[in-house]
Write a protein that holds these residues in place. Sequence first.
Motif, PDB file in Angstrom:
ATOM      1  N   ALA A   1       0.827  -1.081  -0.003  1.00 36.16           N
ATOM      2  CA  ALA A   1      -0.025  -0.054   0.014  1.00 36.16           C
ATOM      3  C   ALA A   1       0.947   1.192   0.167  1.00 36.16           C
ATOM      4  CB  ALA A   1      -1.026   0.115   0.938  1.00 36.16           C
ATOM      5  N   HIS A   2       2.013   1.116   0.834  1.00 30.69           N
ATOM      6  CA  HIS A   2       3.067   2.319   0.645  1.00 30.69           C
ATOM      7  C   HIS A   2       3.437   2.580  -0.608  1.00 30.69           C
ATOM      8  CE1 HIS A   2       6.814   4.238   1.427  1.00 30.69           C
ATOM      9  NE2 HIS A   2       6.082   5.232   2.263  1.00 30.69           N
ATOM     10  N   GLY A   3       3.676   1.499  -1.293  1.00 32.43           N
ATOM     11  CA  GLY A   3       4.391   1.675  -2.596  1.00 32.43           C
ATOM     12  C   GLY A   3       3.419   2.246  -3.518  1.00 32.43           C
ATOM     13  N   ALA A   4       2.118   1.799  -3.618  1.00 36.28           N
ATOM     14  CA  ALA A   4       1.092   2.272  -4.358  1.00 36.28           C
ATOM     15  C   ALA A   4       0.818   3.628  -4.272  1.00 36.28           C
ATOM     16  CB  ALA A   4      -0.056   1.230  -4.268  1.00 36.28           C
ATOM     17  N   TRP A   5       0.934   4.022  -2.874  1.00 39.81           N
ATOM     18  CA  TRP A   5       0.592   5.356  -2.665  1.00 39.81           C
ATOM     19  C   TRP A   5       1.727   6.304  -3.195  1.00 39.81           C
ATOM     20  CZ3 TRP A   5       3.024   8.539   1.309  1.00 39.81           C
ATOM     21  CH2 TRP A   5       2.527   9.704   1.650  1.00 39.81           C
ATOM     22  N   LYS A   6       2.869   5.860  -3.160  1.00 38.87           N
ATOM     23  CA  LYS A   6       4.108   6.594  -3.526  1.00 38.87           C
ATOM     24  C   LYS A   6       3.964   6.855  -5.015  1.00 38.87           C
ATOM     25  CE  LYS A   6       6.498   7.977  -0.074  1.00 38.87           C
ATOM     26  NZ  LYS A   6       6.799   9.192   0.352  1.00 38.87           N
ATOM     27  N   ILE A   7       3.460   5.643  -5.845  1.00 38.54           N
ATOM     28  CA  ILE A   7       3.470   5.730  -7.300  1.00 38.54           C
ATOM     29  C   ILE A   7       2.444   6.762  -7.707  1.00 38.54           C
ATOM     30  CG2 ILE A   7       2.603   4.493  -9.263  1.00 38.54           C
ATOM     31  CD1 ILE A   7       4.366   2.096  -8.362  1.00 38.54           C
ATOM     32  N   PHE A   8       1.132   6.629  -7.131  1.00 44.58           N
ATOM     33  CA  PHE A   8      -0.042   7.338  -7.637  1.00 44.58           C
ATOM     34  C   PHE A   8      -0.366   8.771  -6.998  1.00 44.58           C
ATOM     35  CE2 PHE A   8      -1.144   2.834  -8.304  1.00 44.58           C
ATOM     36  CZ  PHE A   8      -0.839   3.096  -9.884  1.00 44.58           C
ATOM     37  N   ARG A   9       0.572   9.052  -6.051  1.00 42.94           N
ATOM     38  CA  ARG A   9       0.380  10.460  -5.307  1.00 42.94           C
ATOM     39  C   ARG A   9       1.189  11.620  -6.397  1.00 42.94           C
ATOM     40  NH1 ARG A   9       3.960  12.871  -1.715  1.00 42.94           N
ATOM     41  NH2 ARG A   9       5.893  11.579  -1.827  1.00 42.94           N
ATOM     42  N   ASP A  10       0.981  12.925  -6.107  1.00 38.41           N
ATOM     43  CA  ASP A  10       1.701  13.849  -6.813  1.00 38.41           C
ATOM     44  C   ASP A  10       3.153  13.742  -6.259  1.00 38.41           C
ATOM     45  OD1 ASP A  10      -0.231  14.316  -8.465  1.00 38.41           O
ATOM     46  OD2 ASP A  10      -0.931  15.985  -7.224  1.00 38.41           O
ATOM     47  N   PRO A  11       4.104  14.109  -6.887  1.00 38.62           N
ATOM     48  CA  PRO A  11       5.589  14.204  -6.151  1.00 38.62           C
ATOM     49  C   PRO A  11       5.739  15.346  -5.500  1.00 38.62           C
ATOM     50  CG  PRO A  11       5.704  14.339  -8.512  1.00 38.62           C
ATOM     51  CD  PRO A  11       4.357  13.986  -8.488  1.00 38.62           C
TER      52      PRO A  11
END
Length: 88
Positions: A41-51
Amino acid sequence: MILTLLACAMLAGLALIVYLSWSFSPRLTVAGAGLLSLLLAHGAWKIFRDPAKGRGHRGLAAATTAGFTLTAATAVFLLLYGAGCSCM
């Protein structure tokens, strides 16, 4: 045909891992699945959030993003080629 056999072998390996870990310790299996879910979930959050501006990838973020990407690619592979496996 080779990819279908590989998908069946992967499914059998995953089932064996789950069976052996559950027979060893059901509590540790559930705890491990929960921890793995949090990391994915952390990895998915990092991919799909705005940098964030001015911040690069850090160690944990890069590892969880790579783990999520690998898991997602494996899931797509198993959905495409594991569906033809007669073991399901």
